[in-house]
Design a protein around this motif. Structure first.
Motif, PDB file in Angstrom:
ATOM      1  N   ILE B 174       0.865  -1.181   0.000  1.00 60.40           N
ATOM      2  CA  ILE B 174       0.000   0.000   0.000  1.00 60.40           C
ATOM      3  C   ILE B 174       0.897   1.225   0.000  1.00 60.40           C
ATOM      4  O   ILE B 174       1.822   1.319   0.805  1.00 60.40           O
ATOM      5  CB  ILE B 174      -0.943  -0.008   1.227  1.00 60.40           C
ATOM      6  N   GLY B 175       0.599   2.149  -0.928  1.00 60.29           N
ATOM      7  CA  GLY B 175       1.414   3.354  -1.017  1.00 60.29           C
ATOM      8  C   GLY B 175       2.080   3.477  -2.368  1.00 60.29           C
ATOM      9  O   GLY B 175       1.722   2.787  -3.317  1.00 60.29           O
ATOM     10  N   GLU B 176       3.077   4.331  -2.393  1.00 61.31           N
ATOM     11  CA  GLU B 176       3.759   4.646  -3.649  1.00 61.31           C
ATOM     12  C   GLU B 176       4.338   3.412  -4.320  1.00 61.31           C
ATOM     13  O   GLU B 176       4.404   3.332  -5.543  1.00 61.31           O
ATOM     14  CB  GLU B 176       4.915   5.587  -3.345  1.00 61.31           C
ATOM     15  N   ARG B 250       4.848   4.829   4.762  1.00 61.94           N
ATOM     16  CA  ARG B 250       4.445   6.162   5.223  1.00 61.94           C
ATOM     17  C   ARG B 250       3.289   6.049   6.198  1.00 61.94           C
ATOM     18  O   ARG B 250       2.473   5.129   6.123  1.00 61.94           O
ATOM     19  CB  ARG B 250       4.059   7.025   4.030  1.00 61.94           C
ATOM     20  N   HIS B 251       3.192   7.053   7.064  1.00 64.23           N
ATOM     21  CA  HIS B 251       2.163   7.011   8.112  1.00 64.23           C
ATOM     22  C   HIS B 251       0.768   6.921   7.525  1.00 64.23           C
ATOM     23  O   HIS B 251      -0.074   6.175   8.014  1.00 64.23           O
ATOM     24  CB  HIS B 251       2.304   8.222   9.034  1.00 64.23           C
ATOM     25  N   ASN B 252       0.508   7.660   6.451  1.00 66.34           N
ATOM     26  CA  ASN B 252      -0.835   7.604   5.866  1.00 66.34           C
ATOM     27  C   ASN B 252      -1.108   6.224   5.267  1.00 66.34           C
ATOM     28  O   ASN B 252      -2.225   5.714   5.341  1.00 66.34           O
ATOM     29  CB  ASN B 252      -1.040   8.713   4.836  1.00 66.34           C
ATOM     30  N   ASP B 253      -0.092   5.624   4.700  1.00 65.12           N
ATOM     31  CA  ASP B 253      -0.279   4.284   4.122  1.00 65.12           C
ATOM     32  C   ASP B 253      -0.468   3.228   5.206  1.00 65.12           C
ATOM     33  O   ASP B 253      -1.227   2.270   5.033  1.00 65.12           O
ATOM     34  CB  ASP B 253       0.908   3.931   3.225  1.00 65.12           C
ATOM     35  N   ILE B 254       0.239   3.395   6.319  1.00 68.53           N
ATOM     36  CA  ILE B 254       0.047   2.458   7.439  1.00 68.53           C
ATOM     37  C   ILE B 254      -1.398   2.553   7.929  1.00 68.53           C
ATOM     38  O   ILE B 254      -2.059   1.532   8.186  1.00 68.53           O
ATOM     39  CB  ILE B 254       1.043   2.766   8.579  1.00 68.53           C
ATOM     40  N   MET B 255      -1.907   3.779   8.028  1.00 72.61           N
ATOM     41  CA  MET B 255      -3.290   3.939   8.485  1.00 72.61           C
ATOM     42  C   MET B 255      -4.274   3.330   7.490  1.00 72.61           C
ATOM     43  O   MET B 255      -5.294   2.749   7.877  1.00 72.61           O
ATOM     44  CB  MET B 255      -3.607   5.416   8.727  1.00 72.61           C
ATOM     45  N   THR B 256      -3.986   3.475   6.219  1.00 72.88           N
ATOM     46  CA  THR B 256      -4.847   2.844   5.206  1.00 72.88           C
ATOM     47  C   THR B 256      -4.864   1.331   5.394  1.00 72.88           C
ATOM     48  O   THR B 256      -5.919   0.685   5.337  1.00 72.88           O
ATOM     49  CB  THR B 256      -4.355   3.206   3.791  1.00 72.88           C
ATOM     50  N   ALA B 257      -3.688   0.790   5.649  1.00 74.64           N
ATOM     51  CA  ALA B 257      -3.593  -0.659   5.862  1.00 74.64           C
ATOM     52  C   ALA B 257      -4.439  -1.075   7.067  1.00 74.64           C
ATOM     53  O   ALA B 257      -5.211  -2.049   7.000  1.00 74.64           O
ATOM     54  CB  ALA B 257      -2.132  -1.060   6.070  1.00 74.64           C
ATOM     55  N   LEU B 258      -4.311  -0.336   8.156  1.00 74.64           N
ATOM     56  CA  LEU B 258      -5.067  -0.691   9.367  1.00 74.64           C
ATOM     57  C   LEU B 258      -6.578  -0.549   9.131  1.00 74.64           C
ATOM     58  O   LEU B 258      -7.382  -1.343   9.630  1.00 74.64           O
ATOM     59  CB  LEU B 258      -4.629   0.188  10.543  1.00 74.64           C
ATOM     60  N   ARG B 259      -6.941   0.464   8.350  1.00 76.03           N
ATOM     61  CA  ARG B 259      -8.352   0.692   8.038  1.00 76.03           C
ATOM     62  C   ARG B 259      -8.925  -0.497   7.261  1.00 76.03           C
ATOM     63  O   ARG B 259     -10.022  -0.983   7.540  1.00 76.03           O
ATOM     64  CB  ARG B 259      -8.473   1.991   7.224  1.00 76.03           C
ATOM     65  N   ILE B 260      -8.153  -0.953   6.295  1.00 77.15           N
ATOM     66  CA  ILE B 260      -8.622  -2.077   5.477  1.00 77.15           C
ATOM     67  C   ILE B 260      -8.656  -3.367   6.306  1.00 77.15           C
ATOM     68  O   ILE B 260      -9.579  -4.180   6.181  1.00 77.15           O
ATOM     69  CB  ILE B 260      -7.736  -2.223   4.225  1.00 77.15           C
ATOM     70  N   ALA B 261      -7.690  -3.527   7.171  1.00 78.61           N
ATOM     71  CA  ALA B 261      -7.682  -4.719   8.039  1.00 78.61           C
ATOM     72  C   ALA B 261      -8.945  -4.761   8.880  1.00 78.61           C
ATOM     73  O   ALA B 261      -9.580  -5.812   9.039  1.00 78.61           O
ATOM     74  CB  ALA B 261      -6.441  -4.708   8.933  1.00 78.61           C
ATOM     75  N   GLU B 302      10.006   6.283  -0.071  1.00 80.91           N
ATOM     76  CA  GLU B 302       8.993   6.165   0.971  1.00 80.91           C
ATOM     77  C   GLU B 302       9.592   5.907   2.347  1.00 80.91           C
ATOM     78  O   GLU B 302       8.895   5.977   3.348  1.00 80.91           O
ATOM     79  CB  GLU B 302       8.030   5.017   0.636  1.00 80.91           C
ATOM     80  N   ARG B 303      10.872   5.579   2.373  1.00 80.47           N
ATOM     81  CA  ARG B 303      11.518   5.297   3.663  1.00 80.47           C
ATOM     82  C   ARG B 303      12.425   6.442   4.104  1.00 80.47           C
ATOM     83  O   ARG B 303      13.277   6.251   4.967  1.00 80.47           O
ATOM     84  CB  ARG B 303      12.295   3.981   3.578  1.00 80.47           C
ATOM     85  N   GLU B 304      12.245   7.612   3.527  1.00 83.18           N
ATOM     86  CA  GLU B 304      13.180   8.687   3.849  1.00 83.18           C
ATOM     87  C   GLU B 304      13.083   9.115   5.310  1.00 83.18           C
ATOM     88  O   GLU B 304      14.016   9.698   5.838  1.00 83.18           O
ATOM     89  CB  GLU B 304      12.991   9.888   2.921  1.00 83.18           C
ATOM     90  N   ASN B 305      11.984   8.806   5.951  1.00 81.26           N
ATOM     91  CA  ASN B 305      11.835   9.181   7.363  1.00 81.26           C
ATOM     92  C   ASN B 305      12.064   8.017   8.309  1.00 81.26           C
ATOM     93  O   ASN B 305      11.629   8.053   9.461  1.00 81.26           O
ATOM     94  CB  ASN B 305      10.459   9.790   7.594  1.00 81.26           C
TER      95      ASN B 305
END
Lengths: 444, 412
Positions: B174-176, B250-261, B302-305
């Motif tokens: 999920i993500g870029e 990314r934080h937004n993508d992690i949240m998307t993943a959790l939302r879908i789970a 996507e891992r720059e942070n």
């Protein structure tokens, strides 16, 4: 061992440093008092480690180093107790790509006229990462997607606002650096790039012959302007190479590619440092016999590309045992500058002596950049470039505590901003151009 | 649904013989870290018929006569690489053997790792030399759903000999990393929102597929839907039987993943999770485990942070965490979990935590802790031998035992 220098002739030296350096030093002049670091284990590299050592710096230089019982600390010195820590010379990274170093473009495989000087972005986060890793001097070069991608630059990680203020300078004031070359896999592309190894060598030889002829014309002309050949930026750089003023830094991996470099070096007489050298363990004796220094990177696993198939940590002890000179490098972005120290740990793992491994992080690299008289060891008169570590440089538990460049503290783990860079995290490494650089597809 | 269960059971039976070259061996260690309790000083582990028979102090455990006896300064459970593509990709990065990612479509859960895994790939042996005995390999990140993963021991000449779980998870991104990644003329998904919508749509299809099968089983008048390999797999995912391994950094993508789970009741494991340190509460509340990116992954894209401290923050927040070697397209072609874990020791992770994250915690996250991950009686006789602190780069791996057999004695 006692080493206490005469108080430096500050004024004379500052006058000789030129305007940009004068601005830099003016602040330290105002503060001007010596600093003594006490209680640490001091590892000078040029001498045996000192368990209870003292390092005294003044005005950007080292003025004393030795055992606590033997070093006389100046009366006006600020004393910084670093008990339990380890002081080593500032690390020298002999091969890095931090700061967006672009050299030649896709138009030709040999472009000695292109200068990294003209592309460097001193605000790139890579410089801060490098300081967090204990680096104080970095050799920054363009990629290996060309037989000759251009002129590299030796950089001091002082606080600078533009590239010339952080560049090492030669005696004549010009920017100091080498010439990046490569053979093997990476420069092979569609024409006008070479398609084979033999073609690669032929193109390089033809260019050096042209440079010899250009140099002969220069010599024949003497002081007669009418006989001077037209100026040629690439040829001028290659004349510096042929005269030994500009060292060739040569990407090469496979054992046969290494021998090709040594053959060309013998033919044209340039000075060369071999870089990466995955298969050094197969030709260590030949490398040592040719007196060719090696800038080595130790990689976690073999492969990733054809020419790195036989990369092996055992190159490190093989070269040491053969009597070759060895430095390390990060090849940042291949490995992160903050993790440079692990090269020494991996070298020791493979059988390198710890002393030789520390030298490879410091003095050996300095010597490969012709900077061994200024940096690389903790000796009186050298630049006050050093790193304070929490422990032994070969241990994974050790962290860089402070990085000092010319007597200025440039990284401090107790500074929240610096710590953030050392650890990474939200936004601290921006701007980062790692992705962009990778996008050049030039390989390393 | 029952038919899938049967199918899966059958395929497991095929592989149950994998890695059973039962052997007896004993290993004496100045320190034995069992990952199941306190360190045992001057201990010994005895392996009989490939399984751990006894472990304890040399004063208490007698080594049976005639058994091969090894010595080491340090003994640990065989290490686990919780996510890799080793075995799926050739180590020289040649285009024709990079089998971790099929680019022809964005969602291909039907792609089985066992149909690509090369047990003789040189990097399998490479990892084994460092004491890594179990790997979770398979399809990598780069498409919304790239395929299945497997669990293999790092030995065996064939996939059947090596593999102990032929299909463990379904790999998703999920993500870029999943955006515009087709290259084969596809122009979708082109945005993050599209990635999420395509994944959700396919999971809905799988729910519907499973419902139709269930209805047909209950009612003889109803026909089951035509068998669909993709749906077979995703039906197991939406049933919560097959975990979805979601690479999201990314934080937004992690949240998307959790939302879908949450929406689909999926058993999700987060992979990569470079910005997880921003979402410790959310990840903890979701009850999701994390296979964190390699410590030395490049801080770019996507891992720059990413942060060297993420593992410590996850572990100290009580979130089950394991290390991985990840996927590398260039140099180094694979990382080594031992080295990746070592980097975190200077960044807040303790020795015991780091060791757990490459042994028992990894096993638990992967659901294979009944067999591997600790030195306990009855578990597989998988051991790693070192001449000092395993994490120090200056130490060496000196022996690797799998199923009671010494499979590596090179000094690495």
């Amino acid at each position: 061992m006692i080493k206490i220098s005469q108080r430096p002739r500050r004024l004379l030296r500052v006058l000789s440093l030129g305007l940009s350096s004068l601005l830099f030093f003016s602040s330290s002049l105002a503060l001007a008092e010596p600093i003594a670091f006490t209680g640490a284990k001091v590892m000078p590299v040029s001498a045996d480690p000192i368990d209870d050592g003292v390092l005294v710096i003044d005005d950007g230089r080292i003025v004393a180093v030795g055992a606590a019982a033997e070093v006389r600390i100046p009366r006006d010195a600020e004393i910084i107790d670093v008990s339990g820590q380890v002081i080593v010379p500032g690390f020298v990274d002999t091969h890095s790509h931090i700061g967006e170093p672009a050299g030649g473009d896709r138009s030709a495989p040999i472009q000695p006229e292109a200068r990294v000087l003209d592309s460097l972005n001193v605000r790139d986060a890579g410089f801060r990462r490098a300081l967090a890793g204990g680096l104080t001097t970095v050799h920054i070069m363009s990629g290996s997607g060309h037989l000759m991608s251009g002129q590299s630059i030796y950089v001091k990680l002082r606080d600078g606002n533009d590239v010339t203020s952080i560049a090492y300078k030669r005696d004549d004031g010009s920017v100091d650096g080498g010439m990046k070359m490569a053979n093997g896999t990476n420069p092979r592309r569609d024409p006008p790039f070479p398609g084979t190894r033999a073609k690669s060598a032929a193109l390089v030889r033809q260019k050096y012959i042209a440079a010899q002829e250009y140099m002969a014309k220069l010599e024949a002309a003497g002081d007669d302007d009418n006989k001077m050949p037209d100026r040629d930026l690439g040829m001028e750089a290659l004349v510096e190479v042929l005269q030994g003023e500009r060292i060739v830094h040569h990407h090469t991996h496979r054992h046969d590619d290494v021998m090709t470099v040594l053959r060309l070096q013998e033919e044209f007489g340039f000075r060369v440092v071999l870089h990466h050298v995955s298969e050094a363990h197969r030709v260590a004796e030949e490398i040592a016999a040719a007196n060719a220094p090696v800038s080595l990177i130790l990689i976690d696993s073999p492969g990733g590309k054809l020419e790195a198939q036989y990369t092996d940590l055992k190159s490190a002890p093989a070269l040491e045992n053969a009597g070759a000179k060895v430095s390390f490098h990060t090849d940042d972005y291949i490995s992160d500058s903050r993790l440079y120290m692990r090269q020494a740990g991996l070298g020791v793992r493979a059988g390198m002596s710890p002393e030789f491994a520390l030298r490879a992080l410091t003095l050996a690299g300095a010597e490969m950049l012709d900077l061994g008289d200024r940096i690389g060891s903790l000796d009186v008169g050298k630049d006050a470039d050093f790193v304070i570590l929490s422990g032994d440089p070969t241990s994974v538990y050790t962290r860089v505590q402070e990085t000092w460049v010319e007597g200025q503290k440039r990284f401090d783990i107790d500074d929240p901003d610096d710590r953030a860079v050392a650890e990474g995290g939200f936004g601290v490494l921006q701007p980062s151009v790692l992705t962009d650089f990778h996008g050049y597809g030039e390989g390393h | 649904m029952r038919m899938f269960r049967k199918g899966l059971a059958a395929s497991i039976c095929l592989f149950v013989t994998g890695g059973v070259l039962a052997q007896d061996i004993a290993v004496r260690g100045e320190k034995i870290y069992t990952a199941a309790g306190a360190v045992i000083e001057n201990g010994v582990v005895v392996v009989r018929d490939g399984k751990i028979a006894t472990v304890g102090s040399v004063d208490e455990v007698s080594v049976p006569a005639g058994i091969e006896l090894l010595d080491a300064a340090v003994v640990t459970p065989g290490l686990i690489d919780a996510h890799t593509v080793v075995g799926m990709v050739g180590f020289l990065s040649q285009a024709d053997d990079q089998d971790h990612l099929e680019r022809s479509a964005a969602i291909q859960p039907d792609l089985r790792a066992i149909d690509a895994y090369n047990a003789r790939e040189p990097l399998v042996e490479w990892l084994r030399g460092f004491g890594i005995t179990t790997i979770h390999s398979g399809h990598g990140p780069g498409e919304i759903v790239s395929g299945q993963t497997l669990i293999a021991k790092t030995r065996g000449d064939t996939v059947a000999e090596a593999v102990i779980v032929p299909s463990l998870m379904v790999a998703a991104t999920i993500g870029e990393g999943a955006v515009m990644s087709g290259n084969g003329g596809r122009n979708t998904p082109g945005t993050r929102a599209k990635v999420a919508s395509m994944l959700r749509a396919e999971l809905l299809n799988a729910q519907s597929y499973a419902e139709k099968i269930a209805a047909a089983l209950d009612d003889d008048d109803k026909e089951p839907p035509p068998r669909d390999l993709k749906m077979d797999v995703l039906a197991d995912v939406v049933a919560g039987d097959t975990p979805l391994l979601v690479t999201a950094n990314r934080h937004n993508d992690i949240m998307t993943a959790l939302r879908i789970a949450e929406e689909f009741g999926v058993d999700m494991i987060l992979d990569g999770a470079a910005e997880a340190y921003l979402l410790l509460d959310e990840i903890q509340a979701a009850g999701v485990s994390v296979i964190v990116h390699p410590s030395m992954a490049r801080a770019s894209g996507e891992r720059e942070n990413l942060s060297f401290t993420t593992a410590a923050k996850l572990i100290n927040a009580g979130i089950p965490t394991a290390f991985q070697s990840g996927y590398e397209g260039y140099v180094p072609k694979t990382r080594i979990v031992l080295y990746e874990a070592a980097i975190t020791l200077a960044h807040g992770v303790t020795f015991d935590q780091a060791l757990a994250a490459i042994t028992i915690d990894a096993a638990t996250i992967l659901g294979i802790d009944d067999r591997v991950g600790s030195i306990e009686v009855g578990k597989d006789g998988d051991l790693a031998l070192y001449d000092g602190d395993p994490f120090e780069y200056t130490s060496h791996a000196i022996g690797t035992v799998i199923g009671g057999e010494l499979v590596s004695d090179t000094i690495k």
